[in-house]
Design a protein around this motif. Structure first.
Motif, PDB file in Angstrom:
ATOM      1  N   UNK A  93       0.833  -1.204   0.000  1.00 40.93           N
ATOM      2  CA  UNK A  93       0.000   0.000   0.000  1.00 40.93           C
ATOM      3  C   UNK A  93       0.868   1.255   0.000  1.00 40.93           C
ATOM      4  N   UNK A  94       1.935   1.254   0.799  1.00 42.45           N
ATOM      5  CA  UNK A  94       2.823   2.416   0.847  1.00 42.45           C
ATOM      6  C   UNK A  94       3.492   2.649  -0.505  1.00 42.45           C
ATOM      7  N   UNK A  95       3.982   1.581  -1.123  1.00 42.24           N
ATOM      8  CA  UNK A  95       4.648   1.715  -2.427  1.00 42.24           C
ATOM      9  C   UNK A  95       3.684   2.223  -3.488  1.00 42.24           C
ATOM     10  N   UNK A  96       2.483   1.671  -3.513  1.00 45.79           N
ATOM     11  CA  UNK A  96       1.497   2.101  -4.504  1.00 45.79           C
ATOM     12  C   UNK A  96       1.047   3.536  -4.227  1.00 45.79           C
ATOM     13  N   UNK A 127      10.732 -10.635  10.630  1.00 47.55           N
ATOM     14  CA  UNK A 127       9.882  -9.538  10.165  1.00 47.55           C
ATOM     15  C   UNK A 127      10.720  -8.320   9.772  1.00 47.55           C
ATOM     16  N   UNK A 128      11.743  -8.028  10.542  1.00 47.68           N
ATOM     17  CA  UNK A 128      12.599  -6.881  10.236  1.00 47.68           C
ATOM     18  C   UNK A 128      13.302  -7.100   8.892  1.00 47.68           C
ATOM     19  N   UNK A 129      13.800  -8.305   8.662  1.00 47.04           N
ATOM     20  CA  UNK A 129      14.441  -8.652   7.394  1.00 47.04           C
ATOM     21  C   UNK A 129      13.451  -8.489   6.242  1.00 47.04           C
ATOM     22  N   UNK A 130      12.242  -8.978   6.425  1.00 48.82           N
ATOM     23  CA  UNK A 130      11.206  -8.847   5.392  1.00 48.82           C
ATOM     24  C   UNK A 130      10.876  -7.382   5.138  1.00 48.82           C
ATOM     25  N   UNK A 131      10.819  -6.597   6.189  1.00 46.62           N
ATOM     26  CA  UNK A 131      10.532  -5.166   6.041  1.00 46.62           C
ATOM     27  C   UNK A 131      11.640  -4.461   5.259  1.00 46.62           C
ATOM     28  N   UNK A 132      12.892  -4.723   5.625  1.00 46.50           N
ATOM     29  CA  UNK A 132      14.014  -4.076   4.936  1.00 46.50           C
ATOM     30  C   UNK A 132      14.002  -4.421   3.451  1.00 46.50           C
ATOM     31  N   UNK A 133      13.901  -5.709   3.124  1.00 46.73           N
ATOM     32  CA  UNK A 133      13.921  -6.112   1.722  1.00 46.73           C
ATOM     33  C   UNK A 133      12.642  -5.698   0.997  1.00 46.73           C
ATOM     34  N   UNK A 156      11.028  -2.892   1.583  1.00 52.86           N
ATOM     35  CA  UNK A 156      11.229  -1.473   1.286  1.00 52.86           C
ATOM     36  C   UNK A 156      12.204  -1.319   0.117  1.00 52.86           C
ATOM     37  N   UNK A 157      13.277  -2.126   0.113  1.00 54.49           N
ATOM     38  CA  UNK A 157      14.220  -2.100  -1.010  1.00 54.49           C
ATOM     39  C   UNK A 157      13.476  -2.407  -2.309  1.00 54.49           C
ATOM     40  N   UNK A 158      12.646  -3.437  -2.298  1.00 56.95           N
ATOM     41  CA  UNK A 158      11.874  -3.818  -3.485  1.00 56.95           C
ATOM     42  C   UNK A 158      10.980  -2.675  -3.941  1.00 56.95           C
TER      43      UNK A 158
END
Length: 135
Positions: free
Chosen positions: A25-28, A75-81, A83-85
């Protein structure tokens, strides 16, 4: 008898799903804000080019998010990647818009080819982005 799904695994699902949805949602929302045309308004008016481009953006972001969540260790790893994506997808959108020139005005005018091109770029970059996120 052991339950098919545990409370712990269900909570993990909810956490990763919520995180993925929030990043999506944030990216879109960012793409929508930097787009000169108003995607949602055009879609509501029945503009197929806008709907195609927007759907491509959604898929283009969701593909690497899938990889980020699938390969994450937390979850932190998923969040970082995630956001990178999302950042990579936004940059790809900006580059495609700069190269194509009039794509936004063509989408506003309902030129289907512009919507398909925009969707194609988003999905292609999303696939490469996802493939690059391997453990």
């Amino acid at each position: 008898m052991q339950a098919a799904i545990s409370a712990q695994s269900f909570l993990a699902f909810l956490a990763y799903f919520g995180l993925g949805l929030a990043v999506l949602i944030a990216a879109i929302a960012i793409v929508t804000l930097i787009t000169p045309h108003r995607d949602i308004t055009l879609i509501r008016e029945g503009n197929v080019a806008a709907a195609t481009a927007f759907a491509g953006s959604l898929i283009g972001v969701a593909l690497p998010l899938h990889a980020a969540i699938s390969h994450s260790v937390s979850l932190v790893d998923a969040l970082i990647w995630g956001v990178v994506a999302a950042v990579i997808q936004v940059i790809a959108y900006l580059i495609a818009r700069a190269i194509s020139g009039r794509i936004s005005s063509q989408i506003t005018e309902g030129v289907s080819a512009a919507g398909v091109f925009s969707a194609g770029v988003a999905i292609a970059v999303g696939l490469v982005n996802a493939a690059a996120m391997t453990p």
